[in-house]
Enzyme design. Structure first.
Site, PDB file in Angstrom:
ATOM      1  N   ASN A   1     -18.621   5.858  38.434  1.00  0.00           N
ATOM      2  CA  ASN A   1     -19.046   5.588  39.685  1.00  0.00           C
ATOM      3  C   ASN A   1     -19.121   6.773  40.826  1.00  0.00           C
ATOM      4  OD1 ASN A   1     -17.023   4.686  41.380  1.00  0.00           O
ATOM      5  ND2 ASN A   1     -16.701   3.375  39.719  1.00  0.00           N
TER       6      ASN A   1
ATOM      7  N   ASP B   1     -16.826  -2.514  36.315  1.00  0.00           N
ATOM      8  CA  ASP B   1     -16.761  -3.993  35.922  1.00  0.00           C
ATOM      9  C   ASP B   1     -16.914  -4.052  34.394  1.00  0.00           C
ATOM     10  OD1 ASP B   1     -16.570  -5.123  38.587  1.00  0.00           O
ATOM     11  OD2 ASP B   1     -18.594  -4.798  38.938  1.00  0.00           O
TER      12      ASP B   1
ATOM     13  N   LYS C   1     -19.065  11.784  18.646  1.00  0.00           N
ATOM     14  CA  LYS C   1     -19.957  11.730  19.460  1.00  0.00           C
ATOM     15  C   LYS C   1     -21.026  11.099  18.945  1.00  0.00           C
ATOM     16  CE  LYS C   1     -22.771  15.178  21.770  1.00  0.00           C
ATOM     17  NZ  LYS C   1     -23.484  16.334  21.663  1.00  0.00           N
TER      18      LYS C   1
ATOM     19  N   PHE D   1     -11.000  -4.126  48.669  1.00  0.00           N
ATOM     20  CA  PHE D   1     -12.119  -3.723  49.100  1.00  0.00           C
ATOM     21  C   PHE D   1     -13.561  -4.105  48.617  1.00  0.00           C
ATOM     22  CE2 PHE D   1     -11.015   0.267  51.678  1.00  0.00           C
ATOM     23  CZ  PHE D   1      -9.685  -0.012  51.992  1.00  0.00           C
TER      24      PHE D   1
ATOM     25  N   LYS E   1     -16.263 -13.199  48.504  1.00  0.00           N
ATOM     26  CA  LYS E   1     -15.455 -12.465  47.664  1.00  0.00           C
ATOM     27  C   LYS E   1     -13.949 -12.726  47.961  1.00  0.00           C
ATOM     28  CE  LYS E   1     -17.406  -9.061  45.795  1.00  0.00           C
ATOM     29  NZ  LYS E   1     -18.137  -7.840  45.763  1.00  0.00           N
TER      30      LYS E   1
HETATM   31  O1  C5P Z   1     -16.006  -7.589  42.505  1.00  0.00           O
HETATM   32  P1  C5P Z   1     -15.908  -6.364  43.305  1.00  0.00           P
HETATM   33  O2  C5P Z   1     -15.998  -5.077  42.230  1.00  0.00           O
HETATM   34  O3  C5P Z   1     -16.975  -6.229  44.458  1.00  0.00           O
HETATM   35  O4  C5P Z   1     -14.372  -6.121  44.202  1.00  0.00           O
HETATM   36  C1  C5P Z   1     -14.009  -4.927  44.657  1.00  0.00           C
HETATM   37  C2  C5P Z   1     -12.622  -5.295  44.725  1.00  0.00           C
HETATM   38  O5  C5P Z   1     -12.101  -5.896  43.461  1.00  0.00           O
HETATM   39  C3  C5P Z   1     -11.907  -3.909  44.903  1.00  0.00           C
HETATM   40  O6  C5P Z   1     -10.733  -4.075  45.711  1.00  0.00           O
HETATM   41  C4  C5P Z   1     -11.408  -3.214  43.627  1.00  0.00           C
HETATM   42  O7  C5P Z   1     -10.490  -2.121  43.832  1.00  0.00           O
HETATM   43  C5  C5P Z   1     -11.317  -4.797  42.736  1.00  0.00           C
HETATM   44  N1  C5P Z   1     -11.618  -4.711  41.423  1.00  0.00           N
HETATM   45  C6  C5P Z   1     -10.578  -4.982  40.493  1.00  0.00           C
HETATM   46  N2  C5P Z   1     -10.954  -5.115  39.080  1.00  0.00           N
HETATM   47  C7  C5P Z   1     -12.297  -5.119  38.868  1.00  0.00           C
HETATM   48  C8  C5P Z   1     -13.578  -5.003  39.771  1.00  0.00           C
HETATM   49  C9  C5P Z   1     -12.851  -4.511  41.176  1.00  0.00           C
HETATM   50  O8  C5P Z   1      -9.403  -4.975  40.837  1.00  0.00           O
HETATM   51  N3  C5P Z   1     -12.517  -5.293  37.549  1.00  0.00           N
END
Ligand code: C5P
Length: 391
Positions: free
Chosen positions: A208, A274, A284, A319, A333
């Site tokens: 990202n 995610d 590859k 965050f 959240k």
């Molecule tokens: O659910 P979302 O991705 O919006 O949440 C963001 C927060 O959760 C951020 O602090 C990110 O570092 C953390 N996060 C995490 N593990 C994930 C996805 C996001 O710790 N798999």
């Protein structure tokens, strides 16, 4: 107020030297004792008499002009609470990075062990030069604060990055450094930064746009506020504290688990993917005749949530980056993740957030309190976040 503080200003031979007259006036107005040390070349751009009148002190240039038993470069270094070098030329930056002490200014810098701020100014091609950039990184890694040059028309006729940052910015950085409270002394602050990288095959990945800048600013600010900072990041970054370089979400989780027990604050500024591919292909993946390729993805662990589930004394900060309904989504959240604070970013705006040097955030806590931090540099926002969560 800066009364009782001794500020040592080093001026090198760049056209921006004349701007430092204004900086000296500002420091004097706030009650600081200002000492000026110049390289001989600096005096081609600004006179000793001007600097002397403004600083109301002798201006130091010659290294072997010793009037008392203690060498000048040691006395100046001992007396000052902070040293600023502005404008700093490529030449002086590189000498300080390599420990060369061949004039009074570089000798004082070599003997100086307290907070140092360097504001470079030079032609844009000189700024981009690999040697200069490497030397800047060396200085950063030693804890020297670099106030990056700004972009615009340069005195040499070029348009690019190289102009001395504003006098207000230098003043602000000095004020902040001298008045920085050490509220995090004795605390361990673990910060994550950057987007995770989920490999698909040896040449492709899912990631990202997160630059890591917000997380870097937080771990730097925590360090300056006296904390033991630990930065877990997917990006290259140099700093005078522990940095753990990771790649994927799983790596990040392992590193966090290692640091978790001893941590007082965990600040999850990283953009964790995610999903990752279910099966990494060691070879590859070849293009086929088919118009479609399907990759099966599996969910990564929600690291923030899992840390919140096992936390004891730690304060955990998440965050969230939202492109719509910022507060509503952030409220949902914080409840879902179980963290103490959630810092919400509006990523629909191009002037803040991803890759930008500025940010504007809203901090929510689990009791429903909301605190909005007005737009400011990520460094200022970082400090405000730490002060707020520390209470
Ligand atoms: O659910 P979302 O991705 O919006 O949440 C963001 C927060 O959760 C951020 O602090 C990110 O570092 C953390 N996060 C995490 N593990 C994930 C996805 C996001 O710790 N798999």
């Amino acid at each position: 107020m800066l009364s009782g503080k001794c500020i040592l200003i080093g001026i090198t031979g760049g056209i921006a030297a004349y701007k430092i007259c204004e900086l000296i006036r500002k420091f004097k107005k706030k009650g600081a004792d200002v000492k000026v040390v110049c390289t001989p070349n600096a005096l081609n751009f600004v006179t000793k008499l001007t600097l002397q009148n403004l600083s109301q002190n002798e201006v130091y240039v010659e290294e072997f002009d010793v009037k008392n038993w203690k060498p000048e470069h040691i006395s100046l270094a001992d007396e000052a609470d902070i040293m600023i070098i502005a404008p700093a030329t490529a030449n002086t930056i590189s000498k300080i990075a390599r420990g060369i002490a061949d004039n009074l200014l570089t000798s004082v810098a070599c003997a100086f062990s307290k907070k140092m701020i360097i504001a470079p100014a030079m032609n844009c091609n000189m700024w981009k030069n690999q040697a200069v950039q490497e030397n800047i990184n060396i200085l950063k890694a030693r804890g020297i604060e670099i106030l990056e040059p700004e972009s615009g028309f340069l005195a040499c006729g070029y348009l690019g990055k190289g102009r001395l940052c504003s006098i207000e910015k230098i003043y602000g950085a000095v004020d902040e450094a001298l008045n920085y409270s050490q509220i995090l002394k004795g605390k361990k602050v673990v910060v994550t930064a950057g987007g995770t990288v989920e490999d698909i095959d040896p040449v492709r990945y899912i990631s990202n746009y997160s630059s890591g800048k917000m997380g870097f600013a937080i771990s730097d600010a925590a360090y300056q506020m006296g904390a033991e900072s630990v930065l877990i990041t997917t990006k290259n970054f140099e700093a005078p504290y522990k940095i753990i370089k990771v790649k994927s979400a799983m790596d990040m989780q392992n590193a966090l688990n290692e640091e978790f027990d001893q941590a007082d604050y965990i600040i999850m500024a990283a953009a964790v993917a995610d999903y990752r591919v279910k099966e990494y292909s060691k070879q590859k993946i070849k293009k086929t005749e088919s118009d479609n390729l399907t990759l099966e993805l599996v969910k990564n662990p929600d690291i923030l949530r899992s840390l919140c589930e096992k936390k004891t004394h730690q304060t955990v900060v998440g965050f969230c980056a939202e492109s719509e309904n910022l507060l509503q989504n952030a409220n949902e959240k914080i409840a879902k993740k179980g963290c103490d604070f959630l810092v919400a970013n509006d990523i629909s705006r191009s002037d803040i957030g991803f890759s930008s040097d500025d940010n504007e955030v809203t901090i929510l806590d689990k009791s429903g309190r909301i605190k909005k931090l007005e737009k400011a540099s990520k460094q200022v926002i970082a400090r405000q976040i730490l002060e707020y969560i520390h209470g």
